[in-house]
Design an enzyme around this catalytic site. Structure first.
Site, PDB file in Angstrom:
ATOM      1  N   HIS A 190     -47.815 -12.685 -60.907  1.00 32.43           N
ATOM      2  CA  HIS A 190     -47.270 -13.877 -60.094  1.00 32.43           C
ATOM      3  C   HIS A 190     -46.544 -15.056 -60.844  1.00 32.43           C
ATOM      4  CE1 HIS A 190     -51.017 -15.822 -61.236  1.00 32.43           C
ATOM      5  NE2 HIS A 190     -50.490 -16.964 -60.926  1.00 32.43           N
TER       6      HIS A 190
HETATM    7  C1  UD1 Z   1     -49.575 -21.722 -57.917  1.00 37.36           C
HETATM    8  C2  UD1 Z   1     -49.675 -22.301 -59.167  1.00 37.36           C
HETATM    9  C3  UD1 Z   1     -49.923 -21.407 -60.451  1.00 37.36           C
HETATM   10  C4  UD1 Z   1     -51.225 -20.512 -59.985  1.00 37.36           C
HETATM   11  C5  UD1 Z   1     -51.177 -19.922 -58.673  1.00 37.36           C
HETATM   12  C6  UD1 Z   1     -52.277 -19.313 -58.404  1.00 37.36           C
HETATM   13  C7  UD1 Z   1     -47.917 -23.980 -59.492  1.00 37.36           C
HETATM   14  C8  UD1 Z   1     -47.036 -24.869 -59.904  1.00 37.36           C
HETATM   15  N1  UD1 Z   1     -48.125 -23.070 -59.529  1.00 37.36           N
HETATM   16  O1  UD1 Z   1     -48.533 -20.606 -57.936  1.00 37.36           O
HETATM   17  O2  UD1 Z   1     -50.136 -22.076 -61.508  1.00 37.36           O
HETATM   18  O3  UD1 Z   1     -51.310 -19.750 -61.030  1.00 37.36           O
HETATM   19  O4  UD1 Z   1     -50.777 -21.007 -57.591  1.00 37.36           O
HETATM   20  O5  UD1 Z   1     -52.331 -18.316 -57.342  1.00 37.36           O
HETATM   21  O6  UD1 Z   1     -48.868 -25.120 -58.613  1.00 37.36           O
HETATM   22  N2  UD1 Z   1     -47.206 -18.711 -50.389  1.00 37.36           N
HETATM   23  C9  UD1 Z   1     -47.686 -17.979 -49.172  1.00 37.36           C
HETATM   24  N3  UD1 Z   1     -48.867 -18.494 -48.782  1.00 37.36           N
HETATM   25  C10 UD1 Z   1     -49.775 -19.097 -49.420  1.00 37.36           C
HETATM   26  C11 UD1 Z   1     -49.315 -19.712 -50.319  1.00 37.36           C
HETATM   27  C12 UD1 Z   1     -47.827 -19.459 -51.015  1.00 37.36           C
HETATM   28  O7  UD1 Z   1     -46.583 -17.211 -48.699  1.00 37.36           O
HETATM   29  O8  UD1 Z   1     -50.801 -19.433 -48.966  1.00 37.36           O
HETATM   30  C13 UD1 Z   1     -45.766 -18.333 -50.786  1.00 37.36           C
HETATM   31  C14 UD1 Z   1     -44.777 -19.094 -50.596  1.00 37.36           C
HETATM   32  O9  UD1 Z   1     -43.661 -18.341 -50.292  1.00 37.36           O
HETATM   33  C15 UD1 Z   1     -44.538 -20.095 -51.670  1.00 37.36           C
HETATM   34  C16 UD1 Z   1     -44.924 -19.243 -52.853  1.00 37.36           C
HETATM   35  O10 UD1 Z   1     -45.947 -18.332 -52.347  1.00 37.36           O
HETATM   36  O11 UD1 Z   1     -43.240 -20.643 -51.768  1.00 37.36           O
HETATM   37  C17 UD1 Z   1     -45.404 -19.948 -54.035  1.00 37.36           C
HETATM   38  O12 UD1 Z   1     -46.562 -20.669 -53.692  1.00 37.36           O
HETATM   39  P1  UD1 Z   1     -46.759 -22.006 -54.803  1.00 37.36           P
HETATM   40  O13 UD1 Z   1     -48.110 -22.696 -54.421  1.00 37.36           O
HETATM   41  O14 UD1 Z   1     -45.588 -22.794 -54.600  1.00 37.36           O
HETATM   42  O15 UD1 Z   1     -46.910 -21.432 -56.150  1.00 37.36           O
HETATM   43  P2  UD1 Z   1     -47.728 -20.126 -56.601  1.00 37.36           P
HETATM   44  O16 UD1 Z   1     -46.810 -19.316 -57.070  1.00 37.36           O
HETATM   45  O17 UD1 Z   1     -48.922 -19.521 -55.600  1.00 37.36           O
HETATM   46  N1  UDP Z   2     -58.212 -13.689 -56.981  1.00 40.37           N
HETATM   47  C1  UDP Z   2     -58.647 -12.821 -55.916  1.00 40.37           C
HETATM   48  N2  UDP Z   2     -57.873 -12.108 -55.370  1.00 40.37           N
HETATM   49  C2  UDP Z   2     -56.897 -11.606 -55.875  1.00 40.37           C
HETATM   50  C3  UDP Z   2     -56.158 -12.225 -56.871  1.00 40.37           C
HETATM   51  C4  UDP Z   2     -56.884 -12.996 -57.534  1.00 40.37           C
HETATM   52  O1  UDP Z   2     -59.745 -13.296 -55.514  1.00 40.37           O
HETATM   53  O2  UDP Z   2     -56.183 -10.686 -55.173  1.00 40.37           O
HETATM   54  C5  UDP Z   2     -58.938 -14.698 -57.691  1.00 40.37           C
HETATM   55  C6  UDP Z   2     -59.515 -14.181 -59.151  1.00 40.37           C
HETATM   56  O3  UDP Z   2     -60.874 -14.628 -59.380  1.00 40.37           O
HETATM   57  C7  UDP Z   2     -58.532 -14.972 -60.066  1.00 40.37           C
HETATM   58  C8  UDP Z   2     -58.263 -16.278 -59.208  1.00 40.37           C
HETATM   59  O4  UDP Z   2     -58.328 -15.816 -57.734  1.00 40.37           O
HETATM   60  O5  UDP Z   2     -59.063 -15.429 -61.049  1.00 40.37           O
HETATM   61  C9  UDP Z   2     -57.084 -16.935 -59.563  1.00 40.37           C
HETATM   62  O6  UDP Z   2     -55.836 -16.443 -59.403  1.00 40.37           O
HETATM   63  P1  UDP Z   2     -54.513 -16.398 -59.823  1.00 40.37           P
HETATM   64  O7  UDP Z   2     -54.138 -15.122 -60.625  1.00 40.37           O
HETATM   65  O8  UDP Z   2     -53.678 -16.461 -58.489  1.00 40.37           O
HETATM   66  O9  UDP Z   2     -54.150 -17.540 -60.584  1.00 40.37           O
HETATM   67  P2  UDP Z   2     -54.040 -18.276 -62.156  1.00 40.37           P
HETATM   68  O10 UDP Z   2     -55.642 -18.082 -62.606  1.00 40.37           O
HETATM   69  O11 UDP Z   2     -53.245 -17.408 -62.611  1.00 40.37           O
HETATM   70  O12 UDP Z   2     -53.881 -19.599 -61.947  1.00 40.37           O
END
Ligand code: UD1
Ligand code: UDP
Length: 362
Positions: free
Chosen positions: A205
């Site tokens: 991601h």
């Molecule tokens: C965020 C964090 C990242 C972390 C990740 C964990 C920042 C800058 N990034 O990235 O460091 O590793 O979370 O998972 O804060 N979306 C949905 N449903 C949701 C949430 C998001 O559909 O519940 C989609 C939306 O299209 C959104 C995109 O995912 O625009 C990105 O979500 P966002 O919270 O901006 O960043 P992540 O990629 O989730």
């Molecule tokens: N995780 C989960 N389901 C998933 C993927 C991730 O429960 O399908 C959990 C897992 O414990 C992981 C945490 O969510 O360490 C954070 O995941 P993510 O990779 O989104 O965030 P990051 O650690 O890169 O910020």
């Protein structure tokens, strides 16, 4: 100092890190407030973690949601300011390096409310990563730094942070893992998703891997080559779903595309996997503790302890298939000793520091 301890969480890694801290502070009788920013909001990205990890219902969900970095961070700041003003906490606890973490630290600092940063001092030295920007800025304004590794302590010291403010406490994400270990059932998770006895798990991601079609194409080619060696379960983060599908991931034999999984099911799959391919921060740590080989599709890691004391290896996309082969034939062995203090007691250490700090500042 009067006022509650106020935690700000917003994304799934925040929930996994906060759960043991909230639980330990509850045991010490501390008044707490839990603020959910709503950065993650889908049931599978948010509510499932609260249910499974025993986190209390948030006192408030600000419902900020998604947006560009500027828009999302600005919305978070605007939504958090009245909340922190009204609740007048003694300290604001923030977790990791997401936009919710930065926004909360910024708002608290501007209101002269002390900030405690859990997972302080991690550095990838790659300022193109939004997380690196966030964690550096948060560490600039934090009053209390909780470090998960000796490297993190070193980074903070080199950046001039007073050592008296830095506490090496281990890793609360690992508290959560060890606390729920008995619930991780690889056979059940594997059967539920029609996976063979030997399989891998892949999660991607990071913007660098999925945001532009060319990068997504490169990632998908690497995963296709990997899937030729072993079936891969791929729970798709919503950020990456459309890009990886568009790049052809779903038409690949051996690839099992899944929705984002709840914590217990995800960790069940990881626990039983022969290998994990990822760009996640947390997954590098979890595989280290579970002893599952981890191939990280990145050129840097802010978690080098998972390489020196764990199962993690950084690989370029063109190195994935040959390195995976070595893992599958058993040529790659992890170090004997795990990361120091990743023992399931970090939440209690953090709670101890916070309660002593509250007494001194009362
Ligand atoms: C965020 C964090 C990242 C972390 C990740 C964990 C920042 C800058 N990034 O990235 O460091 O590793 O979370 O998972 O804060 N979306 C949905 N449903 C949701 C949430 C998001 O559909 O519940 C989609 C939306 O299209 C959104 C995109 O995912 O625009 C990105 O979500 P966002 O919270 O901006 O960043 P992540 O990629 O989730
Ligand atoms: N995780 C989960 N389901 C998933 C993927 C991730 O429960 O399908 C959990 C897992 O414990 C992981 C945490 O969510 O360490 C954070 O995941 P993510 O990779 O989104 O965030 P990051 O650690 O890169 O910020």
């Amino acid at each position: 100092m009067n006022g509650p301890v106020l935690h700000v969480v917003g994304t799934r890694p925040n929930f996994v890190k906060a759960a043991p801290v909230v639980a330990a502070l509850r045991t010490s009788g501390c008044e707490q407030v839990l603020v959910h920013t709503g950065q993650h909001y889908d049931e599978r990205m948010s509510a499932v973690f609260f249910r499974e990890l025993g986190l209390p219902e948030p006192d408030v969900d600000l419902g900020v949601g998604s947006g560009s970095h500027a828009r999302q961070t600005a919305d978070l700041v605007v939504a958090l300011e009245p909340e922190l003003t009204a609740r007048a906490p003694a300290v604001v606890v923030v977790y990791g390096d997401v936009n919710s973490t930065l926004a909360a630290a910024l708002v608290a600092a501007k209101l002269s409310i002390p900030v405690a940063h859990v997972e302080a001092g991690l550095r990838s030295f790659d300022m193109t990563m939004p997380e690196e920007v966030n964690r550096r800025l948060v560490d600039q304004v934090a009053e209390i730094h909780f470090a998960t590794s000796p490297e993190a302590v070193g980074h903070l010291s080199r950046e001039g942070v007073d050592p008296a403010r830095v506490h090496f406490v281990g890793n609360p994400m690992i508290d959560t893992l060890l606390g729920h270990l008995d619930r991780f059932d690889p056979a059940a998770a594997r059967t539920a998703h029609g996976l063979p006895g030997r399989y891998g798990v892949a999660t991607l991601h990071r913007p660098a891997n999925v945001d532009d079609p060319q990068a997504a194409g490169t990632a998908v080619r690497a995963l296709r080559q990997a899937a030729a060696q072993i079936d891969l379960a791929v729970p798709l983060h919503p950020r990456s779903a459309s890009a990886l599908r568009a790049a052809g991931l779903e038409d690949t034999p051996g690839i099992h595309l899944l929705e984002p999984l709840g914590y217990v099911e995800f960790m069940g799959l990881v626990r039983g996997a022969a290998v994990v391919i990822t760009d996640s921060g947390g997954v590098q740590e979890e595989t280290t503790v579970l002893g599952v080989p981890c191939l990280t599709l990145r050129s840097t890691t802010e978690r080098p302890v998972t390489v020196t004391h764990g199962t993690n290896r950084l690989v370029r996309h063109d190195e994935l298939a040959p390195t995976l082969h070595k893992v599958l034939v058993g040529e790659v062995t992890p170090p004997v000793e795990g990361p120091p203090l990743w023992d399931g007691r970090s939440g209690a250490r953090i709670a101890g520091v916070i309660t002593r700090w509250l007494e001194c500042h009362g």
